[in-house]
Design a protein around this motif. Structure first.
Motif, PDB file in Angstrom:
ATOM      1  N   PHE A 133       1.615 -27.076  33.287  1.00 37.06           N
ATOM      2  CA  PHE A 133       0.952 -26.933  31.994  1.00 37.06           C
ATOM      3  C   PHE A 133      -0.217 -25.964  32.127  1.00 37.06           C
ATOM      4  CE2 PHE A 133       2.745 -31.245  32.004  1.00 37.06           C
ATOM      5  CZ  PHE A 133       3.467 -31.236  30.811  1.00 37.06           C
ATOM      6  N   HIS A 134      -0.350 -25.104  31.136  1.00 38.61           N
ATOM      7  CA  HIS A 134      -1.500 -24.197  31.094  1.00 38.61           C
ATOM      8  C   HIS A 134      -2.189 -24.375  29.744  1.00 38.61           C
ATOM      9  CE1 HIS A 134      -4.028 -20.675  31.724  1.00 38.61           C
ATOM     10  NE2 HIS A 134      -3.715 -20.289  30.501  1.00 38.61           N
ATOM     11  N   ILE A 135      -3.502 -24.562  29.758  1.00 39.75           N
ATOM     12  CA  ILE A 135      -4.255 -24.781  28.524  1.00 39.75           C
ATOM     13  C   ILE A 135      -4.803 -23.460  28.011  1.00 39.75           C
ATOM     14  CG2 ILE A 135      -6.247 -25.940  27.503  1.00 39.75           C
ATOM     15  CD1 ILE A 135      -5.788 -28.206  29.539  1.00 39.75           C
ATOM     16  N   LEU A 136      -4.501 -23.168  26.747  1.00 43.12           N
ATOM     17  CA  LEU A 136      -4.972 -21.948  26.084  1.00 43.12           C
ATOM     18  C   LEU A 136      -5.940 -22.346  24.984  1.00 43.12           C
ATOM     19  CD1 LEU A 136      -4.366 -18.789  25.993  1.00 43.12           C
ATOM     20  CD2 LEU A 136      -2.889 -19.322  24.033  1.00 43.12           C
ATOM     21  N   ASP A 137      -7.155 -21.816  25.047  1.00 41.58           N
ATOM     22  CA  ASP A 137      -8.150 -22.116  24.020  1.00 41.58           C
ATOM     23  C   ASP A 137      -7.687 -21.566  22.665  1.00 41.58           C
ATOM     24  OD1 ASP A 137     -11.195 -22.875  23.539  1.00 41.58           O
ATOM     25  OD2 ASP A 137     -10.840 -20.972  22.512  1.00 41.58           O
ATOM     26  N   TYR A 138      -8.024 -22.286  21.614  1.00 42.97           N
ATOM     27  CA  TYR A 138      -7.621 -21.883  20.260  1.00 42.97           C
ATOM     28  C   TYR A 138      -7.978 -20.435  19.954  1.00 42.97           C
ATOM     29  CZ  TYR A 138      -7.316 -22.012  15.143  1.00 42.97           C
ATOM     30  OH  TYR A 138      -7.003 -21.749  13.835  1.00 42.97           O
ATOM     31  N   ASN A 139      -9.196 -20.025  20.313  1.00 39.06           N
ATOM     32  CA  ASN A 139      -9.632 -18.670  19.997  1.00 39.06           C
ATOM     33  C   ASN A 139      -9.050 -17.615  20.921  1.00 39.06           C
ATOM     34  OD1 ASN A 139     -11.485 -18.756  17.630  1.00 39.06           O
ATOM     35  ND2 ASN A 139     -12.477 -20.300  18.891  1.00 39.06           N
ATOM     36  N   GLU A 140      -8.339 -18.042  21.953  1.00 36.61           N
ATOM     37  CA  GLU A 140      -7.555 -17.112  22.763  1.00 36.61           C
ATOM     38  C   GLU A 140      -6.162 -16.936  22.164  1.00 36.61           C
ATOM     39  OE1 GLU A 140      -9.590 -18.116  27.114  1.00 36.61           O
ATOM     40  OE2 GLU A 140      -7.674 -19.054  26.566  1.00 36.61           O
ATOM     41  N   GLY A 141      -5.793 -17.847  21.261  1.00 31.11           N
ATOM     42  CA  GLY A 141      -4.456 -17.820  20.680  1.00 31.11           C
ATOM     43  C   GLY A 141      -4.371 -17.200  19.303  1.00 31.11           C
ATOM     44  N   ILE A 142      -5.509 -17.153  18.562  1.00 28.49           N
ATOM     45  CA  ILE A 142      -5.494 -16.494  17.249  1.00 28.49           C
ATOM     46  C   ILE A 142      -5.992 -15.063  17.420  1.00 28.49           C
ATOM     47  CG2 ILE A 142      -5.844 -18.683  16.045  1.00 28.49           C
ATOM     48  CD1 ILE A 142      -8.766 -17.807  15.552  1.00 28.49           C
ATOM     49  N   SER A 143      -5.717 -14.207  16.459  1.00 30.37           N
ATOM     50  CA  SER A 143      -6.044 -12.792  16.607  1.00 30.37           C
ATOM     51  C   SER A 143      -7.546 -12.566  16.766  1.00 30.37           C
ATOM     52  CB  SER A 143      -5.541 -12.008  15.388  1.00 30.37           C
ATOM     53  OG  SER A 143      -5.804 -10.622  15.546  1.00 30.37           O
ATOM     54  N   GLY A 144      -7.932 -12.009  17.919  1.00 26.20           N
ATOM     55  CA  GLY A 144      -9.337 -11.735  18.197  1.00 26.20           C
ATOM     56  C   GLY A 144      -9.512 -11.218  19.608  1.00 26.20           C
ATOM     57  N   PRO A 145     -10.689 -10.743  19.944  1.00 23.75           N
ATOM     58  CA  PRO A 145     -10.942 -10.182  21.275  1.00 23.75           C
ATOM     59  C   PRO A 145     -10.656 -11.137  22.424  1.00 23.75           C
ATOM     60  CG  PRO A 145     -12.726  -9.612  19.785  1.00 23.75           C
ATOM     61  CD  PRO A 145     -11.866 -10.600  19.058  1.00 23.75           C
ATOM     62  N   ARG A 146     -10.754 -12.443  22.153  1.00 24.78           N
ATOM     63  CA  ARG A 146     -10.526 -13.391  23.240  1.00 24.78           C
ATOM     64  C   ARG A 146      -9.044 -13.498  23.620  1.00 24.78           C
ATOM     65  NH1 ARG A 146     -14.439 -18.440  21.714  1.00 24.78           N
ATOM     66  NH2 ARG A 146     -14.744 -17.435  19.683  1.00 24.78           N
ATOM     67  N   ASN A 147      -8.162 -12.818  22.886  1.00 28.67           N
ATOM     68  CA  ASN A 147      -6.757 -12.736  23.298  1.00 28.67           C
ATOM     69  C   ASN A 147      -6.642 -12.152  24.708  1.00 28.67           C
ATOM     70  OD1 ASN A 147      -5.575 -11.599  20.025  1.00 28.67           O
ATOM     71  ND2 ASN A 147      -5.901 -13.677  20.772  1.00 28.67           N
ATOM     72  N   ILE A 148      -7.517 -11.203  25.019  1.00 28.75           N
ATOM     73  CA  ILE A 148      -7.452 -10.546  26.329  1.00 28.75           C
ATOM     74  C   ILE A 148      -7.823 -11.541  27.431  1.00 28.75           C
ATOM     75  CG2 ILE A 148      -8.117  -8.508  27.643  1.00 28.75           C
ATOM     76  CD1 ILE A 148      -6.837  -7.898  24.895  1.00 28.75           C
ATOM     77  N   ASP A 149      -8.827 -12.380  27.157  1.00 31.50           N
ATOM     78  CA  ASP A 149      -9.191 -13.430  28.123  1.00 31.50           C
ATOM     79  C   ASP A 149      -8.023 -14.396  28.306  1.00 31.50           C
ATOM     80  OD1 ASP A 149     -11.791 -12.351  28.196  1.00 31.50           O
ATOM     81  OD2 ASP A 149     -12.416 -13.597  26.502  1.00 31.50           O
ATOM     82  N   GLY A 150      -7.380 -14.755  27.200  1.00 30.57           N
ATOM     83  CA  GLY A 150      -6.243 -15.669  27.265  1.00 30.57           C
ATOM     84  C   GLY A 150      -5.103 -15.089  28.084  1.00 30.57           C
ATOM     85  N   LEU A 151      -4.851 -13.803  27.914  1.00 28.02           N
ATOM     86  CA  LEU A 151      -3.806 -13.131  28.685  1.00 28.02           C
ATOM     87  C   LEU A 151      -4.133 -13.161  30.170  1.00 28.02           C
ATOM     88  CD1 LEU A 151      -1.377 -11.242  29.177  1.00 28.02           C
ATOM     89  CD2 LEU A 151      -2.894  -9.319  28.618  1.00 28.02           C
ATOM     90  N   GLU A 152      -5.359 -12.802  30.517  1.00 25.65           N
ATOM     91  CA  GLU A 152      -5.731 -12.758  31.930  1.00 25.65           C
ATOM     92  C   GLU A 152      -5.655 -14.140  32.574  1.00 25.65           C
ATOM     93  OE1 GLU A 152      -8.753  -8.901  31.806  1.00 25.65           O
ATOM     94  OE2 GLU A 152      -9.545 -10.914  31.444  1.00 25.65           O
ATOM     95  N   GLY A 153      -6.048 -15.163  31.821  1.00 26.60           N
ATOM     96  CA  GLY A 153      -5.999 -16.517  32.351  1.00 26.60           C
ATOM     97  C   GLY A 153      -4.575 -16.993  32.583  1.00 26.60           C
ATOM     98  N   PHE A 154      -3.688 -16.729  31.617  1.00 26.23           N
ATOM     99  CA  PHE A 154      -2.299 -17.168  31.769  1.00 26.23           C
ATOM    100  C   PHE A 154      -1.584 -16.357  32.840  1.00 26.23           C
ATOM    101  CE2 PHE A 154       2.238 -17.214  30.295  1.00 26.23           C
ATOM    102  CZ  PHE A 154       2.484 -18.532  30.672  1.00 26.23           C
TER     103      PHE A 154
END
Length: 325
Positions: A295-316
């Motif tokens: 299981f990998h946890i993705l923060d809500y703001n890493e999943g909706i359109s916004g700059p934190r998408n890049i953080d979410g990508l790097e984490g996953f």
């Protein structure tokens, strides 16, 4: 013009400014035509923006536009703004409410610009649409990621390209094009680095679990997690679904045999509770991802359109690489 005359004129200008006179601000009067989904719209530089959810606020803050933001609307499902990389910027603007976006709130705030997504903030049913706001002389901007089914003026852009598009368009509207280009170039470079380092071979089948017990709610092809999964070296098992966020069936999840499950973390149900449900629910308890505790946890703001998408990508991406070691 002699030196004395020039000095007098300059002194008069300073006096008028000091007395609070309305001296013309060329930046404020600037007009530019930019697309809002597939529709060309003329914008005057906004001064009192209302932004809906973290993705909208983050885009403005990342571009250095805090001074143009009057306030934000943040429904309870969103994680606390104190956890944001731009927490200090949120503190400088007004919290306008924790409900869904509505017309009364925007009018009461004397807003001249609203940033939200189609059917994610803007809504026919709730009576707040770009067309309605146009009639009220309030400008609006929609996330390109949400435009693929916008009535009359659709626009189809892949989710990460949509993020870049939004930053570039906001840069045009506010006259900070260079800042937007630099920001986008940095994000593109980070994404390219991830893609270059992605595990080789067949992509790992991945299921994103948002919510739902009778039927699961998940990510289709038109939202950022789809790009997060594929850029990191995975395959969204519902990546062929031409939708944003959508209900599917447990039968379809079981048939796809996901080897990794992403848990979208938000709202009043902690990610760990969602994981426990998947472990105990008979239909999912024997899935490869569940059996192997992947299981990998993705923060809500890493999943909706916004700059934190890049953080979410790097984490996953880092998570998938660890599985290969």
């Amino acid at each position: 013009m002699n030196t004395r005359t020039l000095a007098v004129l300059l002194a008069g200008t300073l006096l008028l400014t000091g007395c609070g006179a309305q001296v013309q601000d060329t930046a404020a009067a600037r007009k530019v035509t930019v697309k809002r989904c597939g529709q060309a719209v003329e914008y005057t530089t906004p001064q009192r923006a209302v932004v809906y959810e973290g993705g909208s606020a983050d885009k403005m803050f990342a571009l250095g536009l805090t001074d143009h933001v009057h306030g934000y609307v943040m429904p309870p499902a969103n994680p606390p703004v104190a956890e944001s990389p731009w927490a200090s910027e949120y503190a400088k603007v007004e919290f306008l409410g924790d409900d869904l976006l509505n017309r009364e709130l925007v009018v009461d705030a004397k807003s001249d610009f609203v940033v939200a997504g189609w059917r994610s903030g803007f809504s026919d049913q709730r009576g707040i649409t770009p067309e309605i706001l146009d009639g009220l002389k309030i400008q609006s901007f929609m996330h390109a990621e949400s435009c693929f089914n916008y009535p009359g003026h659709p626009e189809r852009v892949t989710p990460f390209e949509a993020l870049y598009t939004d930053l570039e368009r906001l840069g045009q509207i506010f006259g900070v094009e260079d800042r937007a280009r630099t920001l986008v170039a940095g994000y593109r470079k980070r994404v390219q680095t991830v893609r270059a380092d992605a595990p080789k071979g067949d992509p790992t089948p991945v299921f994103l679990y948002d919510s739902g017990t009778d039927k699961p709610f998940t990510a289709g092809s038109q939202v950022p997690p789809n790009d997060i999964i594929r850029f990191a070296g995975g395959r969204n098992i519902f990546g062929d679904l031409d939708a944003r966020w959508s209900e599917v069936t447990w039968e379809a999840v079981v048939q796809a045999k996901p080897e990794v499950i992403i848990i979208l973390d938000y709202g009043d149900k902690p990610a760990q509770e969602k994981i426990e449900f998947l472990k105990e629910f008979p239909a999912t308890s024997k899935l490869p991802a569940v059996v192997n505790d992947r299981f990998h946890i993705l923060d809500y703001n890493e999943g909706i359109s916004g700059p934190r998408n890049i953080d979410g990508l790097e984490g996953f991406a880092a998570y998938l690489r660890e599985l290969q070691e």
